[in-house]
Design a protein around this motif. Structure first.
Motif, PDB file in Angstrom:
ATOM      1  N   UNK A  88       0.839  -1.099  -0.274  1.00  0.00           N
ATOM      2  CA  UNK A  88      -0.024  -0.189   0.041  1.00  0.00           C
ATOM      3  C   UNK A  88       0.979   1.117   0.020  1.00  0.00           C
ATOM      4  N   UNK A  89       2.082   1.123   0.518  1.00  0.00           N
ATOM      5  CA  UNK A  89       2.893   2.416   0.718  1.00  0.00           C
ATOM      6  C   UNK A  89       3.831   2.477  -0.448  1.00  0.00           C
ATOM      7  N   UNK A  90       4.043   1.355  -1.126  1.00  0.00           N
ATOM      8  CA  UNK A  90       5.311   1.358  -2.070  1.00  0.00           C
ATOM      9  C   UNK A  90       6.503   1.191  -1.735  1.00  0.00           C
ATOM     10  N   UNK A  91       6.591   0.818  -0.620  1.00  0.00           N
ATOM     11  CA  UNK A  91       7.978   0.760   0.004  1.00  0.00           C
ATOM     12  C   UNK A  91       8.303  -0.576   0.783  1.00  0.00           C
ATOM     13  N   UNK A  92       9.584  -1.017   0.632  1.00  0.00           N
ATOM     14  CA  UNK A  92      10.088  -2.093   1.633  1.00  0.00           C
ATOM     15  C   UNK A  92      10.080  -1.898   3.115  1.00  0.00           C
ATOM     16  N   UNK A  93       9.902  -2.873   3.878  1.00  0.00           N
ATOM     17  CA  UNK A  93      10.248  -2.602   5.362  1.00  0.00           C
ATOM     18  C   UNK A  93      11.345  -3.333   5.784  1.00  0.00           C
ATOM     19  N   UNK A  94      12.536  -2.804   5.845  1.00  0.00           N
ATOM     20  CA  UNK A  94      13.827  -3.444   6.187  1.00  0.00           C
ATOM     21  C   UNK A  94      14.090  -3.670   7.504  1.00  0.00           C
ATOM     22  N   UNK A  95      13.315  -3.046   8.484  1.00  0.00           N
ATOM     23  CA  UNK A  95      13.597  -3.258   9.930  1.00  0.00           C
ATOM     24  C   UNK A  95      12.249  -3.314  10.494  1.00  0.00           C
ATOM     25  N   UNK A  96      12.291  -4.233  11.362  1.00  0.00           N
ATOM     26  CA  UNK A  96      10.981  -4.493  12.320  1.00  0.00           C
ATOM     27  C   UNK A  96      11.251  -4.425  13.462  1.00  0.00           C
ATOM     28  N   UNK A  97      10.578  -3.450  14.320  1.00  0.00           N
ATOM     29  CA  UNK A  97      10.868  -3.371  15.894  1.00  0.00           C
ATOM     30  C   UNK A  97       9.510  -3.671  16.607  1.00  0.00           C
ATOM     31  N   UNK A  98       9.894  -4.479  17.909  1.00  0.00           N
ATOM     32  CA  UNK A  98       8.697  -5.105  18.541  1.00  0.00           C
ATOM     33  C   UNK A  98       8.971  -5.154  20.105  1.00  0.00           C
ATOM     34  N   UNK A  99       9.563  -4.063  20.260  1.00  0.00           N
ATOM     35  CA  UNK A  99       9.937  -3.509  21.634  1.00  0.00           C
ATOM     36  C   UNK A  99      10.928  -2.418  21.974  1.00  0.00           C
ATOM     37  N   UNK A 100      11.183  -1.909  23.255  1.00  0.00           N
ATOM     38  CA  UNK A 100      11.773  -0.924  23.453  1.00  0.00           C
ATOM     39  C   UNK A 100      13.230  -0.698  23.176  1.00  0.00           C
ATOM     40  N   UNK A 101      13.763  -2.067  23.487  1.00  0.00           N
ATOM     41  CA  UNK A 101      14.987  -2.088  23.531  1.00  0.00           C
ATOM     42  C   UNK A 101      15.657  -2.485  22.159  1.00  0.00           C
ATOM     43  N   UNK A 102      16.954  -2.167  22.148  1.00  0.00           N
ATOM     44  CA  UNK A 102      17.506  -2.533  20.625  1.00  0.00           C
ATOM     45  C   UNK A 102      17.578  -3.922  20.391  1.00  0.00           C
ATOM     46  N   UNK A 103      17.688  -4.989  21.159  1.00  0.00           N
ATOM     47  CA  UNK A 103      17.679  -6.157  21.136  1.00  0.00           C
ATOM     48  C   UNK A 103      16.411  -6.734  20.388  1.00  0.00           C
ATOM     49  N   UNK A 104      15.277  -5.837  20.773  1.00  0.00           N
ATOM     50  CA  UNK A 104      13.940  -6.301  20.112  1.00  0.00           C
ATOM     51  C   UNK A 104      13.638  -5.862  18.590  1.00  0.00           C
ATOM     52  N   UNK A 105      14.474  -6.241  17.945  1.00  0.00           N
ATOM     53  CA  UNK A 105      14.544  -5.663  16.534  1.00  0.00           C
ATOM     54  C   UNK A 105      14.967  -6.505  15.408  1.00  0.00           C
ATOM     55  N   UNK A 106      14.280  -6.780  14.434  1.00  0.00           N
ATOM     56  CA  UNK A 106      14.628  -7.562  13.310  1.00  0.00           C
ATOM     57  C   UNK A 106      15.267  -6.666  12.101  1.00  0.00           C
ATOM     58  N   UNK A 107      16.354  -7.036  11.715  1.00  0.00           N
ATOM     59  CA  UNK A 107      16.775  -6.247  10.539  1.00  0.00           C
ATOM     60  C   UNK A 107      16.868  -7.252   9.117  1.00  0.00           C
ATOM     61  N   UNK A 108      16.184  -6.894   8.211  1.00  0.00           N
ATOM     62  CA  UNK A 108      16.139  -7.920   7.008  1.00  0.00           C
ATOM     63  C   UNK A 108      17.376  -8.240   6.725  1.00  0.00           C
TER      64      UNK A 108
END
Ligand code: GDP
Ligand code: IMO
Ligand code: MG
Length: 436
Positions: free
Chosen positions: A404-424
Motif C-alpha cells: 500500500x505504501x510502495x516501499x519495503x520494510x527493512x527493519x521491524x521493531x517489537x519492543x523498546x530495547x535495541x535487541x527487540x528488532x529484526x533487520x532484514x
C-alpha cells in the motif's frame, strides 16, 4: 562512505530515537538538522532510559560524534541541562558535541509569545504547541531579526541585537509581562551558559562536508514527522520547520548529491500529539487500549497521544515526498492482542477517492477514511529474532503495508530495547548500518 537521512513518516514519535541509536553503531557522526527541544526521542538500552530533546541519540554510543546543525533552533538553557543530564549519567560530551554557529537561539520571550499566542486562539484554531518557543524563533529567523549562536556568544554585538528585538516586540510583550524582567532573564541565562556553550560552537557545515570528503559515515536524524512539516504536513497544525529529508540539505549545509539513502520510520499504527486533523483516529475503547499498551504519552510534554489505525495515505505520501528507500516499522508488538486490524487505504471526498494528503482545510473536515480489515495474529511477538519466525498474520500485515505504501520494510521493531528488532537480510539500504 555513506550518508543516511532518518525521517519520521507520520506525526512524530515513530521511534526515531530507538532506531537512530541502533544504527549509530555503524556511523561516525549523528546530526540533528531541524526542530528544537519540542522533540523527545526515547532510547532504552542496558536497562537505562534516556529522553533526548536536542542532542542526537547517537551521543549515547561511545566514541560517536553528535552535531546540532544550523537548521535547529537551540534553547541555550535547555541544551545545557541536557549536557549536564548526560554527564550525570557518565556520558562524555566534551569533544563529542558540535553546535552550529548559524543555529538560531530560542530566548525566554519566544517561549512566552508561543504560550500567549496559543492562549489567544479560539479553541478550534489552537495548534497545541509544546510551548517551547519553536514557532516564534523560526518566525524571527525568516523575518531576519533572529539571533544566531555566533551572535549570542559575541559580547560585542549581543546587547545591540537583543535591544532591537525587545523594541520590536515591546507591544506584544508588554501585554503580558515586563520588558525589564525579560531582559534580566535573558542575561541571567546567558551568563550561566555562555562560557561552556562557546566550547561546542563551530561551523558545522564545513565540519560535515570535511567528514563526507574523508568518507566517514553520517546519520542525519530528523525530529517530528512528515505530517508536521510546515510545507507538506497538515498545515496549519504543524511545526515550524521542515522535518522532510529535503530539509536536511538546508538544515545541515550538505548538498543533495551527498545524500545516499533515506530511511523512513513508521509506527505499526498512527499517533498524534497536539491538535489537528487525524482521519483514522479512534475515539473508542480500542483507541484507549492501544494508547495503554503502547504507553502513548508525549515524551516532551507528557500529554496523552491520540491513537488510530495505520493510514496508508499518509505513509505513501511520506514515502514519495521524502524519497524513502526503506522503512523501519516500530511497535508491531502493540498490536499483538488484536483480533482484527484496520488499514486506511484512501479518503472518500464527495464522489472521489483521494490518494494523497489534501491541502485545503475544508477538505479534511469532509473526508471519510476507507478501510480494509486484516486478521490479527493474537500472539506475542516478544523475543522473535527473525522475520521468518513472525506469526503468519503479522507477515501478511507487513506485506500489505509494503504494497500500500510502495516501499519495503527493512527493519521491524517489537519492543523498546535495541535487541527487540529484526533487520532484514535483503536490507535494501546500500550499506550495512545496524548489522551486528
Ligand atoms: P521519537 O520521537 O520518534 O524518537 O519517538 P518517541 O521516543 O517519542 O516515542 C516512541 C516510544 O515508543 C518510546 O517510548 C520508545 O521507547 C517506544 N518504542 C520504540 N520502538 C518500540 C517498539 O517496537 N515497541 C514498543 N512497545 N515500544 C517502542
Ligand atoms: P518528535 O521528534 C510529536 C507537535 C506539537 C504540536 C505541533 C507544533 O519527538 O517526534 P511546536 O511546539 O513544534 O510548535 O508544536 O507539533 N510536535 C510533535 N509531535 N512529536 C514531536 O517530536 C513533536 N514536536 C512537535 O504537539 O501539535
Ligand atoms: Mg518523540
Amino acid at each position: 562512505m555513506a550518508t543516511l537521512v532518518v525521517v519520521g513518516t507520520q506525526w512524530g514519535d515513530e521511534g526515531k530515537g530507538k532506531i537512530v541509536h541502533l544504527l549509530s553503531k555503524k556511523s561516525n557522526y549523528i546530526v540533528r538538522y531541524q526542530g528544537g527541544n519540542n522533540a523527545g526521542h526515547t532510547v532504552i538500552f542496558d536497562d537505562k532510559k534516556f529522553v533526548l530533546h536536542l542532542i542526537p541519540s547517537g551521543i549515547l554510543e561511545p566514541a560517536k560524534k553528535a552535531v546540532i546543525a544550523n537548521g535547529v533552533v537551540v534553547d541555550p538553557s535547555s541544551i545545557m541541562e541536557e549536557i549536564e543530564f548526560l554527564e550525570k549519567k557518565d556520558i562524555e560530551v566534551n569533544g563529542r558535541l558540535f553546535i552550529s554557529d548559524a543555529a538560531h537561539v530560542i530566548l525566554p520571550y519566544h517561549r512566552y509569545i508561543d504560550t500567549w499566542i496559543e492562549q489567544q486562539k479560539l479553541e478550534e484554531h489552537k495548534i497545541g504547541t509544546t510551548k517551547k518557543g519553536i514557532g516564534p524563533t523560526y518566525a524571527d529567523k525568516v523575518d531576519r531579526i533572529g539571533i544566531r549562536i555566533a551572535d549570542y556568544i559575541d559580547d560585542e554585538i549581543f546587547d545591540e541585537i537583543l535591544e532591537r528585538n525587545l523594541a520590536e516586540k515591546k507591544v506584544i510583550l508588554e501585554t503580558f509581562c515586563s520588558i525589564e524582567d525579560i531582559r534580566q532573564e535573558v542575561y541571567n541565562d546567558r551568563e550561566r551558559v555562555i562560557e561552556r556553550l562557546r566550547t561546542f560552537v563551530t561551523n558545522t557545515s564545513v565540519l560535515l562536508n570535511n567528514v563526507i570528503n574523508e568518507k566517514q559515515n553520517i546519520i542525519f536524524e530528523s525530529a517530528q514527522g512528515t505530517m508536521l512539516d510546515v510545507d507538506f504536513g497538515t498545515y496549519p497544525f504543524v511545526t515550524s520547520s521542515n522535518p522532510l529529508s529535503g530539509g536536511c540539505c538546508v538544515g545541515a549545509g550538505v548538498p543533495p548529491n551527498k545524500i545516499d539513502s533515506i530511511l523512513g520510520i513508521v509506527k505499526a499504527y498512527t499517533t498524534r500529539v497536539g491538535e489537528g486533523p487525524f482521519p483514522t483516529e479512534l475515539f473508542d475503547e480500542l483507541g484507549a487500549q492501544i494508547a495503554d499498551i503502547g504507553k502513548e504519552v508525549g515524551s516532551t510534554t507528557g500529554r496523552p497521544r491520540r491513537c488510530g489505525w495505520f493510514d496508508a495515505v499518509v505513509v505513501r505520501y511520506s514515502v514519495m515526498v521524502n524519497g524513502v528507500n526503506a522503512l523501519a516499522l516500530t511497535k508491531l508488538d502493540v498490536l499483538d492482542s488484536l483480533s482484527e486490524i484496520k488499514i486506511c487505504t484512501g479518503y472518500k471526498y464527495k464522489d472521489e477517492i483521494l490518494n494523497y494528503i489534501p491541502s485545503g482545510r475544508s477538505v479534511y473536515k469532509n473526508i471519510e477514511p476507507q478501510y480494509i480489515t486484516m486478521p490479527g495474529w493474537e500472539s506475542s511477538t516478544q523475543g522473535i529474532g527473525s522475520y521468518e519466525e513472525l506469526p503468519e498474520n503479522a507477515k501478511k500485515y507487513l506485506t500489505k503495508l509494503e504494497e500500500l505504501v510502495n516501499c519495503k520494510i527493512a527493519i521491524v521493531s517489537m519492543g523498546r530495547s535495541r535487541e527487540e528488532t529484526i533487520i532484514s537480510d535483503d536490507c535494501i539500504l546500500d550499506f550495512s548500518f545496524g548489522k551486528q
